[in-house]
Design a protein around this motif. Structure first.
Motif, PDB file in Angstrom:
ATOM      1  N   THR A   3      56.819 110.338  91.748  1.00 19.83           N
ATOM      2  CA  THR A   3      56.884 110.112  90.298  1.00 19.83           C
ATOM      3  C   THR A   3      56.683 108.649  89.936  1.00 19.83           C
ATOM      4  O   THR A   3      56.173 108.339  88.862  1.00 19.83           O
ATOM      5  CB  THR A   3      58.239 110.585  89.745  1.00 19.83           C
ATOM      6  OG1 THR A   3      59.294 109.916  90.464  1.00 19.83           O
ATOM      7  CG2 THR A   3      58.418 112.087  89.914  1.00 19.83           C
ATOM      8  N   GLY A   4      57.082 107.743  90.837  1.00 19.87           N
ATOM      9  CA  GLY A   4      56.986 106.323  90.548  1.00 19.87           C
ATOM     10  C   GLY A   4      55.586 105.757  90.618  1.00 19.87           C
ATOM     11  O   GLY A   4      55.385 104.577  90.298  1.00 19.87           O
ATOM     12  N   LEU A   5      54.611 106.566  91.033  1.00 20.80           N
ATOM     13  CA  LEU A   5      53.234 106.060  91.055  1.00 20.80           C
ATOM     14  C   LEU A   5      52.788 105.642  89.656  1.00 20.80           C
ATOM     15  O   LEU A   5      51.951 104.743  89.502  1.00 20.80           O
ATOM     16  CB  LEU A   5      52.288 107.131  91.625  1.00 20.80           C
ATOM     17  CG  LEU A   5      52.439 107.384  93.132  1.00 20.80           C
ATOM     18  CD1 LEU A   5      51.582 108.574  93.555  1.00 20.80           C
ATOM     19  CD2 LEU A   5      52.050 106.133  93.926  1.00 20.80           C
ATOM     20  N   LEU A   6      53.338 106.306  88.655  1.00 17.84           N
ATOM     21  CA  LEU A   6      53.150 105.891  87.269  1.00 17.84           C
ATOM     22  C   LEU A   6      54.530 105.574  86.703  1.00 17.84           C
ATOM     23  O   LEU A   6      55.464 106.359  86.875  1.00 17.84           O
ATOM     24  CB  LEU A   6      52.482 106.984  86.439  1.00 17.84           C
ATOM     25  CG  LEU A   6      51.024 107.290  86.773  1.00 17.84           C
ATOM     26  CD1 LEU A   6      50.531 108.478  85.951  1.00 17.84           C
ATOM     27  CD2 LEU A   6      50.136 106.070  86.528  1.00 17.84           C
ATOM     28  N   PRO A   7      54.690 104.446  86.020  1.00 14.86           N
ATOM     29  CA  PRO A   7      56.026 104.059  85.530  1.00 14.86           C
ATOM     30  C   PRO A   7      56.569 105.047  84.515  1.00 14.86           C
ATOM     31  O   PRO A   7      55.838 105.531  83.643  1.00 14.86           O
ATOM     32  CB  PRO A   7      55.780 102.681  84.906  1.00 14.86           C
ATOM     33  CG  PRO A   7      54.322 102.623  84.620  1.00 14.86           C
ATOM     34  CD  PRO A   7      53.657 103.448  85.675  1.00 14.86           C
ATOM     35  N   ASP A   8      57.848 105.356  84.636  1.00 14.89           N
ATOM     36  CA  ASP A   8      58.524 106.233  83.678  1.00 14.89           C
ATOM     37  C   ASP A   8      59.011 105.388  82.510  1.00 14.89           C
ATOM     38  O   ASP A   8      59.870 104.535  82.670  1.00 14.89           O
ATOM     39  CB  ASP A   8      59.708 106.939  84.360  1.00 14.89           C
ATOM     40  CG  ASP A   8      60.272 108.071  83.513  1.00 14.89           C
ATOM     41  OD1 ASP A   8      60.073 108.039  82.286  1.00 14.89           O
ATOM     42  OD2 ASP A   8      60.902 108.971  84.084  1.00 14.89           O
ATOM     43  N   SER A  24      57.862 100.328  90.936  1.00 11.98           N
ATOM     44  CA  SER A  24      58.021 101.555  90.165  1.00 11.98           C
ATOM     45  C   SER A  24      58.539 102.691  91.046  1.00 11.98           C
ATOM     46  O   SER A  24      59.416 103.466  90.638  1.00 11.98           O
ATOM     47  CB  SER A  24      56.683 101.954  89.527  1.00 11.98           C
ATOM     48  OG  SER A  24      56.805 103.129  88.764  1.00 11.98           O
ATOM     49  N   ILE A  25      58.021 102.778  92.280  1.00 12.19           N
ATOM     50  CA  ILE A  25      58.476 103.828  93.210  1.00 12.19           C
ATOM     51  C   ILE A  25      59.937 103.607  93.586  1.00 12.19           C
ATOM     52  O   ILE A  25      60.727 104.555  93.658  1.00 12.19           O
ATOM     53  CB  ILE A  25      57.584 103.841  94.467  1.00 12.19           C
ATOM     54  CG1 ILE A  25      56.180 104.340  94.113  1.00 12.19           C
ATOM     55  CG2 ILE A  25      58.199 104.707  95.556  1.00 12.19           C
ATOM     56  CD1 ILE A  25      55.187 104.224  95.248  1.00 12.19           C
ATOM     57  N   LEU A  26      60.324 102.357  93.809  1.00  5.10           N
ATOM     58  CA  LEU A  26      61.704 102.059  94.170  1.00  5.10           C
ATOM     59  C   LEU A  26      62.667 102.313  93.013  1.00  5.10           C
ATOM     60  O   LEU A  26      63.866 102.506  93.225  1.00  5.10           O
ATOM     61  CB  LEU A  26      61.829 100.605  94.639  1.00  5.10           C
ATOM     62  CG  LEU A  26      61.184 100.289  95.995  1.00  5.10           C
ATOM     63  CD1 LEU A  26      61.203  98.790  96.256  1.00  5.10           C
ATOM     64  CD2 LEU A  26      61.896 101.038  97.122  1.00  5.10           C
ATOM     65  N   MET A  27      62.149 102.327  91.794  1.00  2.00           N
ATOM     66  CA  MET A  27      63.001 102.579  90.637  1.00  2.00           C
ATOM     67  C   MET A  27      63.137 104.075  90.340  1.00  2.00           C
ATOM     68  O   MET A  27      64.223 104.544  89.973  1.00  2.00           O
ATOM     69  CB  MET A  27      62.447 101.863  89.403  1.00  2.00           C
ATOM     70  CG  MET A  27      62.545 100.336  89.475  1.00  2.00           C
ATOM     71  SD  MET A  27      64.203  99.730  89.817  1.00  2.00           S
ATOM     72  CE  MET A  27      65.088 100.336  88.384  1.00  2.00           C
ATOM     73  N   THR A  28      62.054 104.840  90.473  1.00  2.00           N
ATOM     74  CA  THR A  28      62.109 106.253  90.065  1.00  2.00           C
ATOM     75  C   THR A  28      61.738 107.233  91.170  1.00  2.00           C
ATOM     76  O   THR A  28      61.792 108.438  90.950  1.00  2.00           O
ATOM     77  CB  THR A  28      61.192 106.496  88.845  1.00  2.00           C
ATOM     78  OG1 THR A  28      59.860 106.041  89.147  1.00  2.00           O
ATOM     79  CG2 THR A  28      61.700 105.743  87.638  1.00  2.00           C
ATOM     80  N   GLY A  29      61.368 106.741  92.350  1.00  2.00           N
ATOM     81  CA  GLY A  29      61.129 107.638  93.473  1.00  2.00           C
ATOM     82  C   GLY A  29      59.669 108.007  93.683  1.00  2.00           C
ATOM     83  O   GLY A  29      58.791 107.664  92.895  1.00  2.00           O
ATOM     84  N   PHE A  38      50.080  96.155  94.300  1.00  2.00           N
ATOM     85  CA  PHE A  38      51.044  96.665  95.277  1.00  2.00           C
ATOM     86  C   PHE A  38      52.475  96.432  94.806  1.00  2.00           C
ATOM     87  O   PHE A  38      53.325  97.331  94.884  1.00  2.00           O
ATOM     88  CB  PHE A  38      50.801  95.974  96.623  1.00  2.00           C
ATOM     89  CG  PHE A  38      51.915  96.160  97.617  1.00  2.00           C
ATOM     90  CD1 PHE A  38      52.029  97.331  98.352  1.00  2.00           C
ATOM     91  CD2 PHE A  38      52.852  95.155  97.823  1.00  2.00           C
ATOM     92  CE1 PHE A  38      53.062  97.498  99.259  1.00  2.00           C
ATOM     93  CE2 PHE A  38      53.888  95.310  98.736  1.00  2.00           C
ATOM     94  CZ  PHE A  38      53.995  96.489  99.456  1.00  2.00           C
ATOM     95  N   SER A  39      52.746  95.243  94.295  1.00  2.00           N
ATOM     96  CA  SER A  39      54.099  94.906  93.844  1.00  2.00           C
ATOM     97  C   SER A  39      54.525  95.774  92.675  1.00  2.00           C
ATOM     98  O   SER A  39      55.664  96.259  92.616  1.00  2.00           O
ATOM     99  CB  SER A  39      54.160  93.422  93.449  1.00  2.00           C
ATOM    100  OG  SER A  39      53.849  92.593  94.544  1.00  2.00           O
ATOM    101  N   PHE A  40      53.622  95.980  91.733  1.00  2.00           N
ATOM    102  CA  PHE A  40      53.938  96.797  90.550  1.00  2.00           C
ATOM    103  C   PHE A  40      54.228  98.237  90.950  1.00  2.00           C
ATOM    104  O   PHE A  40      55.236  98.825  90.518  1.00  2.00           O
ATOM    105  CB  PHE A  40      52.775  96.738  89.564  1.00  2.00           C
ATOM    106  CG  PHE A  40      53.027  97.470  88.272  1.00  2.00           C
ATOM    107  CD1 PHE A  40      53.601  96.814  87.191  1.00  2.00           C
ATOM    108  CD2 PHE A  40      52.691  98.811  88.138  1.00  2.00           C
ATOM    109  CE1 PHE A  40      53.845  97.486  86.001  1.00  2.00           C
ATOM    110  CE2 PHE A  40      52.923  99.492  86.954  1.00  2.00           C
ATOM    111  CZ  PHE A  40      53.499  98.829  85.881  1.00  2.00           C
ATOM    112  N   VAL A  41      53.358  98.813  91.776  1.00  2.00           N
ATOM    113  CA  VAL A  41      53.505 100.229  92.146  1.00  2.00           C
ATOM    114  C   VAL A  41      54.745 100.431  93.014  1.00  2.00           C
ATOM    115  O   VAL A  41      55.519 101.377  92.806  1.00  2.00           O
ATOM    116  CB  VAL A  41      52.236 100.723  92.877  1.00  2.00           C
ATOM    117  CG1 VAL A  41      52.444 102.143  93.392  1.00  2.00           C
ATOM    118  CG2 VAL A  41      51.035 100.677  91.943  1.00  2.00           C
TER     119      VAL A  41
END
Length: 465
Positions: A46-51, A38-43, A32-35
């Motif tokens: 799209t943030g479901l997978l790290p950019d 990532s969402i808070l960084m790229t939206g 949960f923390s990782f995902v």
């Protein structure tokens, strides 16, 4: 809960046993923390997978960390023939206790093949690392699984975590809960760590553990040494016997030794080649400039989601003096409530009434940490008498944040236990954890800035091309 009851609970709930037995809690929390990070960084979505196609930050000190990451990936940070080509360069005039951070970056760089991909993953993995260390530490002091989950999520998503993106190594503050965990262990069970009761294998394990903790930044090592020292003095005051304080004292010395090992190559270089007079020298005055301000602990985060709250902080920051990186010290609404609660616990304890022993120890730790961090406090004394290189005392806010968030949920659990039956208390605890965790995360975070990300990506791609 009585001190004796708490002691029995802690004794049978060590960090390692919780890590093994409660994986069904911390593994989902880590994912949960990782995902979410990532969402808070790229939206979304799209943030479901790290950019990993460009670095999250490409300006200021973020460029310096990119440079250090590339050096570590190609060999190690000290020497690099390509940086400063054709003469090469070394980094031995700048001591730092970051071997753990650099090793992680090196591994991620080898796996991904690009320094910027390694930087992004390094940042994202810091969230689950903090969640896990916090969850296990809180469970070890008898906080329920649900409340430990909520508290750990809030601690992992402190405002500090996002606003320190340019100072990437500070993102790995997972060491703070572990230092607090050992403070509790030493305070309640110092005899378990005596020479008589400690086997050689365990002694090596704990030594390696504290050496590793010292390798994730000299600031965090120093703050950890401070809380361990407080635990040693508290144990001495409680028992009146010097041997009771020895385990925490020895741990403090091992942390100091870990820092010395980290900066060993720098010390040897200085001894062989002499001091480099062109290296910047920090002034002791900087400890006053970059100190912690109480107002910035309790104010809402910069650029809060709610415009009214954001305006309060903006008005303060644009009007009052000594505003700099210390704006990252905001604890959020839950952390501030816990911080105020610990102050109240001090007043209650001084009045002669009994206070839960966990809250008493946390109040002591947070109070002394604040005395070190605040402008004109013990940190300024340290800078003036021991080392002016330690100047950003506002960074102690993450340690204060952990103690404050832990205190809030401990008090909440005590309140629920006193006013509800055992079966109802568990349900109420889960509901409170969900609601308060959601409120806290909303308060401490902001949605991804798509325009900012696009600007960063364009600047990076232009330079790369």
């Amino acid at each position: 809960m009585s001190n004796k009851g708490l002691a029995l609970t802690i004794k049978h709930s060590t960090f390692s046993t919780i890590l093994r037995s409660e994986w069904q809690w911390w593994i989902p929390g880590a994912i949960f923390s990782f995902v979410l990070a990532s969402i808070l960084m790229t939206g979304w979505p799209t943030g479901l997978l790290p950019d990993l196609s460009y670095p999250y930050t490409y300006q200021g000190d973020g460029l310096s960390h990119s440079w250090m990451a590339q050096r570590a990936i190609e060999g190690w940070i000290f020497e690099n023939p390509r940086s400063g080509y054709p003469f090469g360069s070394n980094f031995l005039d700048y001591p730092g206790s970051d071997a753990g951070n650099l090793l992680l970056l090196k591994i991620l760089g080898i796996l991904t093949g690009e320094y910027y991909s390694a930087l992004n993953l390094f940042y994202l993995f810091s969230f689950p690392a903090i969640f896990i260390s916090s969850f296990c530490s809180l469970r070890a002091i008898d906080l329920s699984s649900a409340t430990s989950f909520a508290a750990s999520a809030l601690f992992a998503f402190l405002t500090f975590h996002f606003q320190r993106l340019g100072h990437l190594f500070y993102a790995w503050y997972f060491v703070a809960p572990i230092f607090f965990y050992f403070c509790f262990r030493f305070y309640y069970f110092s005899a378990d760590f005596s020479i008589k009761n400690t086997h050689t294998k365990n002694g090596i394990y704990f030594t390696a553990c504290f050496l590793a903790l010292a390798s994730f930044g000299v600031y965090y090592a120093l703050f950890g040494a401070i809380v361990l020292s407080i635990s040693a003095f508290a144990s001495l005051a409680k028992s009146g016997r010097i041997n009771v304080a020895l385990p925490a004292g020895m741990a403090t010395l091992i942390v100091v030794l870990g820092v010395v090992i980290n900066i060993g190559p720098n010390l040897i270089n200085k001894q062989v080649h002499g001091a480099n007079l062109e290296v910047a020298v920090r002034s002791p005055v900087d400890a006053e400039i970059y100190g912690l301000k109480l107002m910035q602990i309790i104010l809402p985060r910069v650029s809060h989601r709610e415009e009214f709250l954001a305006s309060i902080t903006h008005r303060y920051n644009s009007t009052y003096p000594l505003i700099n990186e210390n704006t990252t010290a905001s604890l959020g609404v839950i952390g501030v409530a816990g911080f105020a609660l610990l102050f109240f616990c001090l007043l209650v304890a001084l009045s002669g009434r009994s206070v839960d022993s966990r809250l008493s120890l946390l109040a002591m730790l947070v109070f002394v940490l604040f005395l070190f961090g605040t402008i004109g406090g013990l940190g300024a004394l340290f800078s003036a008498t021991i080392s002016s290189s330690i100047r950003g005392w506002n960074r102690i806010s993450v340690f204060i944040g952990f103690g404050s968030i832990a205190a809030f949920f401990i008090a909440l659990q005590i309140f629920i236990g006193q006013h509800f039956s055992k079966n109802k208390a568990e349900i109420v605890g889960i509901l409170c954890a969900l609601v308060l965790g959601g409120i806290g995360l909303y308060d401490q975070t902001r949605p991804a800035c798509s325009a900012c990300n696009e600007k960063t990506k364009i600047a990076f791609e232009i330079d790369r091309n």
